[in-house]
Scaffold this active site. Structure first.
Site, PDB file in Angstrom:
ATOM      1  N   SER A 281      17.418  14.296  11.820  1.00  0.00           N
ATOM      2  CA  SER A 281      17.849  15.319  12.793  1.00  0.00           C
ATOM      3  C   SER A 281      17.320  16.672  12.361  1.00  0.00           C
ATOM      4  O   SER A 281      17.338  17.010  11.163  1.00  0.00           O
ATOM      5  CB  SER A 281      19.377  15.382  12.861  1.00  0.00           C
ATOM      6  OG  SER A 281      19.775  16.505  13.635  1.00  0.00           O
TER       7      SER A 281
ATOM      8  N   ASP B  97      26.138  -4.337  14.276  1.00  0.00           N
ATOM      9  CA  ASP B  97      26.730  -3.061  13.866  1.00  0.00           C
ATOM     10  C   ASP B  97      26.131  -2.740  12.499  1.00  0.00           C
ATOM     11  O   ASP B  97      26.309  -3.503  11.541  1.00  0.00           O
ATOM     12  CB  ASP B  97      28.257  -3.210  13.782  1.00  0.00           C
ATOM     13  CG  ASP B  97      28.950  -1.895  13.448  1.00  0.00           C
ATOM     14  OD1 ASP B  97      28.356  -1.062  12.724  1.00  0.00           O
ATOM     15  OD2 ASP B  97      30.096  -1.709  13.894  1.00  0.00           O
TER      16      ASP B  97
ATOM     17  N   TYR C  79      27.849  15.180   9.837  1.00  0.00           N
ATOM     18  CA  TYR C  79      26.621  14.708  10.482  1.00  0.00           C
ATOM     19  C   TYR C  79      25.384  15.267   9.779  1.00  0.00           C
ATOM     20  O   TYR C  79      24.456  14.526   9.438  1.00  0.00           O
ATOM     21  CB  TYR C  79      26.629  15.137  11.954  1.00  0.00           C
ATOM     22  CG  TYR C  79      25.388  14.764  12.723  1.00  0.00           C
ATOM     23  CD1 TYR C  79      25.184  13.458  13.166  1.00  0.00           C
ATOM     24  CD2 TYR C  79      24.405  15.710  13.015  1.00  0.00           C
ATOM     25  CE1 TYR C  79      24.040  13.108  13.878  1.00  0.00           C
ATOM     26  CE2 TYR C  79      23.262  15.370  13.724  1.00  0.00           C
ATOM     27  CZ  TYR C  79      23.085  14.071  14.154  1.00  0.00           C
ATOM     28  OH  TYR C  79      21.951  13.730  14.850  1.00  0.00           O
TER      29      TYR C  79
ATOM     30  N   LYS D 209      22.389  13.237   7.752  1.00  0.00           N
ATOM     31  CA  LYS D 209      20.989  13.260   8.190  1.00  0.00           C
ATOM     32  C   LYS D 209      20.078  13.886   7.129  1.00  0.00           C
ATOM     33  O   LYS D 209      18.917  13.488   6.972  1.00  0.00           O
ATOM     34  CB  LYS D 209      20.874  14.013   9.521  1.00  0.00           C
ATOM     35  CG  LYS D 209      21.517  13.277  10.692  1.00  0.00           C
ATOM     36  CD  LYS D 209      20.818  11.956  10.969  1.00  0.00           C
ATOM     37  CE  LYS D 209      21.292  11.300  12.245  1.00  0.00           C
ATOM     38  NZ  LYS D 209      20.535  10.076  12.580  1.00  0.00           N
TER      39      LYS D 209
HETATM   40  P1  NAP Z   1      22.598   7.543  21.817  1.00  0.00           P
HETATM   41  O1  NAP Z   1      22.042   7.570  23.199  1.00  0.00           O
HETATM   42  O2  NAP Z   1      24.068   7.651  21.623  1.00  0.00           O
HETATM   43  O3  NAP Z   1      22.026   6.246  21.071  1.00  0.00           O
HETATM   44  C1  NAP Z   1      22.508   5.858  19.818  1.00  0.00           C
HETATM   45  C2  NAP Z   1      22.710   4.367  19.857  1.00  0.00           C
HETATM   46  O4  NAP Z   1      23.130   3.946  18.532  1.00  0.00           O
HETATM   47  C3  NAP Z   1      23.815   3.955  20.837  1.00  0.00           C
HETATM   48  O5  NAP Z   1      23.419   2.812  21.562  1.00  0.00           O
HETATM   49  C4  NAP Z   1      24.959   3.639  19.889  1.00  0.00           C
HETATM   50  O6  NAP Z   1      25.899   2.723  20.403  1.00  0.00           O
HETATM   51  C5  NAP Z   1      24.204   3.052  18.722  1.00  0.00           C
HETATM   52  N1  NAP Z   1      25.048   2.957  17.552  1.00  0.00           N
HETATM   53  C6  NAP Z   1      26.000   3.826  17.112  1.00  0.00           C
HETATM   54  N2  NAP Z   1      26.609   3.357  16.029  1.00  0.00           N
HETATM   55  C7  NAP Z   1      26.047   2.145  15.765  1.00  0.00           C
HETATM   56  C8  NAP Z   1      26.272   1.161  14.775  1.00  0.00           C
HETATM   57  N3  NAP Z   1      27.238   1.311  13.848  1.00  0.00           N
HETATM   58  N4  NAP Z   1      25.517   0.050  14.775  1.00  0.00           N
HETATM   59  C9  NAP Z   1      24.571  -0.127  15.732  1.00  0.00           C
HETATM   60  N5  NAP Z   1      24.333   0.757  16.718  1.00  0.00           N
HETATM   61  C10 NAP Z   1      25.063   1.889  16.723  1.00  0.00           C
HETATM   62  O7  NAP Z   1      22.011   8.753  20.969  1.00  0.00           O
HETATM   63  P2  NAP Z   1      20.498   9.288  20.765  1.00  0.00           P
HETATM   64  O8  NAP Z   1      20.517  10.722  21.152  1.00  0.00           O
HETATM   65  O9  NAP Z   1      19.498   8.358  21.349  1.00  0.00           O
HETATM   66  O10 NAP Z   1      20.430   9.238  19.173  1.00  0.00           O
HETATM   67  C11 NAP Z   1      19.547   8.380  18.463  1.00  0.00           C
HETATM   68  C12 NAP Z   1      19.350   8.956  17.079  1.00  0.00           C
HETATM   69  O11 NAP Z   1      18.730  10.239  17.186  1.00  0.00           O
HETATM   70  C13 NAP Z   1      20.666   9.171  16.332  1.00  0.00           C
HETATM   71  O12 NAP Z   1      20.503   8.780  14.983  1.00  0.00           O
HETATM   72  C14 NAP Z   1      20.892  10.672  16.454  1.00  0.00           C
HETATM   73  O13 NAP Z   1      21.656  11.172  15.382  1.00  0.00           O
HETATM   74  C15 NAP Z   1      19.462  11.172  16.414  1.00  0.00           C
HETATM   75  N6  NAP Z   1      19.282  12.513  16.992  1.00  0.00           N
HETATM   76  C16 NAP Z   1      19.455  12.746  18.318  1.00  0.00           C
HETATM   77  C17 NAP Z   1      19.240  14.027  18.827  1.00  0.00           C
HETATM   78  C18 NAP Z   1      19.403  14.367  20.284  1.00  0.00           C
HETATM   79  O14 NAP Z   1      19.246  15.536  20.654  1.00  0.00           O
HETATM   80  N7  NAP Z   1      19.665  13.403  21.153  1.00  0.00           N
HETATM   81  C19 NAP Z   1      18.864  15.059  17.962  1.00  0.00           C
HETATM   82  C20 NAP Z   1      18.711  14.783  16.611  1.00  0.00           C
HETATM   83  C21 NAP Z   1      18.923  13.504  16.126  1.00  0.00           C
HETATM   84  P3  NAP Z   1      27.216   3.316  21.132  1.00  0.00           P
HETATM   85  O15 NAP Z   1      26.740   3.802  22.461  1.00  0.00           O
HETATM   86  O16 NAP Z   1      28.105   2.115  21.178  1.00  0.00           O
HETATM   87  O17 NAP Z   1      27.745   4.418  20.247  1.00  0.00           O
END
Ligand code: NAP
Length: 251
Positions: free
Chosen positions: A143, A64, A156, A160
């Site tokens: 982001s 974590d 958020y 970011k």
């Molecule tokens: P995701 O599928 O939810 O993946 C995020 C991962 O991080 C999940 O496995 C989550 O675990 C894990 N996580 C959350 N809190 C944590 C912690 N305290 N310690 C360790 N792991 C943790 O989301 P994603 O879309 O791939 O996002 C990845 C990154 O891209 C994030 O930083 C997000 O803000 C950024 N982002 C995404 C988008 C988009 O459109 N998808 C756009 C801009 C930025 P849990 O499942 O247990 O929460």
């Protein structure tokens, strides 16, 4: 991997899902042994097993990123099982949406603890190994919302935006050690997080596509491809940069 490209030990946080998982798979396919950190240890281990079944080398480590002792223990485990890390990708992140006037201190602190402090702590834990080897690559996933701001996502977006400033500062401080630090602010990427937002009615996929000049939702592989380049030997002259991968939404 090209002849001039060396294999490096990589850590990817949030590696159990979405963008982090795609980056882990890509870095492993590039020939790098990969450690996937995720607070959900089962998803990290399942992701590592998937990468191994694809011919890569990977371990899943329950970490974590809000727990500094767990980060340090995770990095020690990586050193023992794979070797000293030279690549770090911070992809762990959470979104908690809500009107600014209703954001509690607890929500504010939770979002910043994961997205900002977790990113900083992972950098601080891994940088000494990069300094020792005189080579390192850090990619922080921020982001595209930090370009524009988003109503109802103040915690958020501020977390970011701070990751972008953190990235620029670390880049300046550690460039003399052969370490680059860059950030990718993704646009609208098809991941479990994005689908969760769509399911809650926070976003509309159709609206998002209409606002995206290339006319599609991004994929996690779009982010992984750019990350693969930024961590390569050939990207040594790129540091402190914000590399948008967003289908043209922010220019
Ligand atoms: P995701 O599928 O939810 O993946 C995020 C991962 O991080 C999940 O496995 C989550 O675990 C894990 N996580 C959350 N809190 C944590 C912690 N305290 N310690 C360790 N792991 C943790 O989301 P994603 O879309 O791939 O996002 C990845 C990154 O891209 C994030 O930083 C997000 O803000 C950024 N982002 C995404 C988008 C988009 O459109 N998808 C756009 C801009 C930025 P849990 O499942 O247990 O929460």
């Amino acid at each position: 991997m090209t002849a001039s490209q060396k294999s490096r030990i990589a850590i990817v946080t949030g590696g159990g899902s979405g963008i982090g998982l795609a980056i882990g798979r890509r870095l492993a396919a590039d020939g790098n042994p990969v450690a996937l950190f995720d607070r959900d240890g089962d998803s990290a281990k399942a992701a590592a097993a998937q990468i191994e079944s694809e011919g890569g080398t990977a371990i899943g480590v329950p970490v974590d990123v809000t727990d500094r002792a767990a980060i340090d223990a995770g990095v020690d485990e990586v050193k023992t099982r794979l070797g000293a890390p030279q690549i770090l990708v911070n992809s762990a992140g959470v979104t908690i949406a809500g009107p600014a006037l209703e954001v509690t201190r607890e929500v504010w602190d939770t979002v910043h603890a994961v997205n900002l402090t977790g990113t900083f702590d992972c950098c601080q834990a891994v940088l000494p190994h990069m300094i020792d080897s005189g080579w390192g690559r850090i990619v922080n996933i921020s982001s595209s919302s930090a370009h524009s701001g988003v109503a109802g996502m103040s915690a958020y977006v501020s977390s970011k935006s701070a990751v972008i400033g953190l990235t620029k500062s670390l880049a300046l401080e550690f460039s003399k050690h052969g370490i680059t630090v860059n950030t990718i602010p993704p646009g609208f990427i098809d991941t479990p997080m994005m689908r969760d937002h769509a399911g809650q009615g926070l976003i509309s996929v159709e609206d998002q596509i209409a606002r995206t000049p290339v006319g599609r939702v991004g994929t996690a592989e779009d982010i992984a491809t750019t990350t693969s380049f930024l961590v390569s030997d050939g990207a040594s002259y790129i540091t402190g940069q914000v590399i948008g991968v967003n289908g043209g939404r922010n220019t």
